[in-house]
Motif scaffolding. Structure first.
Motif, PDB file in Angstrom:
ATOM      1  N   GLY A  58      37.311  50.187  29.870  1.00 43.13           N
ATOM      2  CA  GLY A  58      37.003  51.381  28.687  1.00 43.13           C
ATOM      3  C   GLY A  58      36.210  52.066  29.943  1.00 43.13           C
ATOM      4  N   TYR A  59      35.296  52.903  28.894  1.00 39.97           N
ATOM      5  CA  TYR A  59      34.617  53.909  29.597  1.00 39.97           C
ATOM      6  C   TYR A  59      33.164  53.938  28.877  1.00 39.97           C
ATOM      7  N   GLN A  60      32.277  55.365  30.581  1.00 38.33           N
ATOM      8  CA  GLN A  60      30.478  55.104  29.492  1.00 38.33           C
ATOM      9  C   GLN A  60      30.697  56.303  29.732  1.00 38.33           C
ATOM     10  N   ILE A  61      29.314  56.839  28.818  1.00 38.39           N
ATOM     11  CA  ILE A  61      28.933  58.375  28.960  1.00 38.39           C
ATOM     12  C   ILE A  61      28.252  58.411  29.666  1.00 38.39           C
ATOM     13  N   GLN A  62      28.038  59.603  30.776  1.00 33.81           N
ATOM     14  CA  GLN A  62      27.708  59.463  31.844  1.00 33.81           C
ATOM     15  C   GLN A  62      26.806  61.243  31.950  1.00 33.81           C
ATOM     16  N   GLN A  63      26.005  61.073  32.802  1.00 36.82           N
ATOM     17  CA  GLN A  63      25.925  62.853  32.851  1.00 36.82           C
ATOM     18  C   GLN A  63      25.573  63.660  32.142  1.00 36.82           C
ATOM     19  N   LEU A  64      25.062  62.835  30.367  1.00 37.70           N
ATOM     20  CA  LEU A  64      24.787  64.145  29.157  1.00 37.70           C
ATOM     21  C   LEU A  64      23.637  64.888  29.710  1.00 37.70           C
ATOM     22  N   ARG A  65      24.299  65.970  29.735  1.00 39.49           N
ATOM     23  CA  ARG A  65      23.118  67.418  30.087  1.00 39.49           C
ATOM     24  C   ARG A  65      22.182  66.876  28.660  1.00 39.49           C
ATOM     25  N   LEU A  66      20.992  67.335  29.060  1.00 35.57           N
ATOM     26  CA  LEU A  66      19.623  67.784  27.513  1.00 35.57           C
ATOM     27  C   LEU A  66      20.253  69.230  27.327  1.00 35.57           C
ATOM     28  N   ASP A  67      20.518  69.885  27.802  1.00 38.13           N
ATOM     29  CA  ASP A  67      20.457  71.126  27.175  1.00 38.13           C
ATOM     30  C   ASP A  67      21.767  71.439  26.129  1.00 38.13           C
ATOM     31  N   SER A  68      22.412  70.584  26.119  1.00 40.70           N
ATOM     32  CA  SER A  68      23.906  69.916  25.531  1.00 40.70           C
ATOM     33  C   SER A  68      24.694  69.584  23.763  1.00 40.70           C
ATOM     34  N   PRO A  69      25.072  70.085  23.109  1.00 40.12           N
ATOM     35  CA  PRO A  69      25.413  69.702  21.646  1.00 40.12           C
ATOM     36  C   PRO A  69      25.628  68.082  21.819  1.00 40.12           C
ATOM     37  N   ALA A  70      25.956  67.370  22.754  1.00 39.41           N
ATOM     38  CA  ALA A  70      26.065  65.896  22.943  1.00 39.41           C
ATOM     39  C   ALA A  70      24.657  65.514  22.608  1.00 39.41           C
ATOM     40  N   HIS A  97      22.192  66.850  21.049  1.00 32.35           N
ATOM     41  CA  HIS A  97      21.351  66.411  20.316  1.00 32.35           C
ATOM     42  C   HIS A  97      21.420  65.682  18.528  1.00 32.35           C
ATOM     43  N   THR A  98      22.713  64.720  19.583  1.00 33.02           N
ATOM     44  CA  THR A  98      23.190  63.560  19.055  1.00 33.02           C
ATOM     45  C   THR A  98      22.640  62.336  19.455  1.00 33.02           C
ATOM     46  N   GLN A  99      23.681  61.484  18.922  1.00 36.86           N
ATOM     47  CA  GLN A  99      22.837  59.838  19.298  1.00 36.86           C
ATOM     48  C   GLN A  99      23.257  59.374  20.362  1.00 36.86           C
ATOM     49  N   VAL A 100      24.420  60.249  20.941  1.00 35.22           N
ATOM     50  CA  VAL A 100      24.915  59.653  22.712  1.00 35.22           C
ATOM     51  C   VAL A 100      24.059  59.799  23.697  1.00 35.22           C
ATOM     52  N   ARG A 101      23.974  58.705  24.304  1.00 35.90           N
ATOM     53  CA  ARG A 101      23.114  58.539  25.768  1.00 35.90           C
ATOM     54  C   ARG A 101      24.126  57.877  26.632  1.00 35.90           C
ATOM     55  N   ASN A 102      23.422  58.374  27.917  1.00 35.32           N
ATOM     56  CA  ASN A 102      23.879  57.703  29.108  1.00 35.32           C
ATOM     57  C   ASN A 102      24.376  56.289  28.494  1.00 35.32           C
ATOM     58  N   GLY A 103      25.139  55.532  29.775  1.00 35.74           N
ATOM     59  CA  GLY A 103      25.542  54.405  29.323  1.00 35.74           C
ATOM     60  C   GLY A 103      26.354  53.933  28.099  1.00 35.74           C
ATOM     61  N   ASP A 104      26.448  54.496  26.800  1.00 33.00           N
ATOM     62  CA  ASP A 104      27.348  54.079  25.813  1.00 33.00           C
ATOM     63  C   ASP A 104      28.293  53.929  26.898  1.00 33.00           C
ATOM     64  N   HIS A 105      29.258  52.941  25.887  1.00 36.80           N
ATOM     65  CA  HIS A 105      30.625  52.797  25.905  1.00 36.80           C
ATOM     66  C   HIS A 105      31.358  53.055  25.194  1.00 36.80           C
ATOM     67  N   LEU A 106      32.186  53.665  25.331  1.00 40.00           N
ATOM     68  CA  LEU A 106      32.815  54.495  24.262  1.00 40.00           C
ATOM     69  C   LEU A 106      34.169  53.831  23.847  1.00 40.00           C
ATOM     70  N   ILE A 107      34.442  53.938  22.789  1.00 43.07           N
ATOM     71  CA  ILE A 107      35.514  52.243  22.057  1.00 43.07           C
ATOM     72  C   ILE A 107      36.482  53.293  21.230  1.00 43.07           C
ATOM     73  N   GLN A 108      35.718  54.394  20.834  1.00 44.52           N
ATOM     74  CA  GLN A 108      37.011  55.897  19.892  1.00 44.52           C
ATOM     75  C   GLN A 108      36.881  56.307  20.319  1.00 44.52           C
ATOM     76  N   VAL A 109      38.184  57.783  20.071  1.00 44.19           N
ATOM     77  CA  VAL A 109      37.481  58.595  19.939  1.00 44.19           C
ATOM     78  C   VAL A 109      39.063  59.294  19.312  1.00 44.19           C
ATOM     79  N   ASN A 110      38.155  60.083  18.111  1.00 45.45           N
ATOM     80  CA  ASN A 110      38.402  60.871  16.815  1.00 45.45           C
ATOM     81  C   ASN A 110      38.913  59.048  15.957  1.00 45.45           C
ATOM     82  N   SER A 111      38.519  57.883  15.588  1.00 40.11           N
ATOM     83  CA  SER A 111      39.652  57.058  15.445  1.00 40.11           C
ATOM     84  C   SER A 111      40.496  56.674  16.055  1.00 40.11           C
ATOM     85  N   ILE A 112      41.242  56.866  17.741  1.00 40.89           N
ATOM     86  CA  ILE A 112      41.470  56.679  18.370  1.00 40.89           C
ATOM     87  C   ILE A 112      41.613  55.474  19.372  1.00 40.89           C
TER      88      ILE A 112
END
Length: 75
Positions: free
Chosen positions: A19-31, A33-48
């Motif tokens: 799978g994939y992980q979230i990396q290099q989250l920019r602190l001034d970005s739209p993401a 301001h959500t619950q997304v964090r560096n290291g989060d495991h990505l399972i689905q994108v838009n229910s896919i």
């Protein structure tokens, strides 16, 4: 709401366990301001499920959705 951002403000990388992980989250970005964090495991994108899909497909799916609709659903 984020006119200067053409992307969500993070990178994805393939996880050693699959799978994939979230990396290099920019602190001034739209993401940031959500619950997304560096290291989060990505399972689905838009229910896919994207755990066993090609990197370019996942990258394009995220970016196209954000550019077209202004939002992306991540799990």
């Amino acid at each position: 709401p984020w006119p200067t951002y053409r992307e969500l403000g993070f990178s994805i990388s393939q996880s050693p366990s699959g799978g994939y992980q979230i990396q290099q989250l920019r602190l001034d970005s739209p993401a940031a301001h959500t619950q997304v964090r560096n290291g989060d495991h990505l399972i689905q994108v838009n229910s896919i499920n994207v755990e066993n899909t090609d990197y370019q497909y996942v990258f394009q799916l995220i970016n196209d959705s954000y550019r077209r609709e202004g939002e992306v659903s991540l799990l």
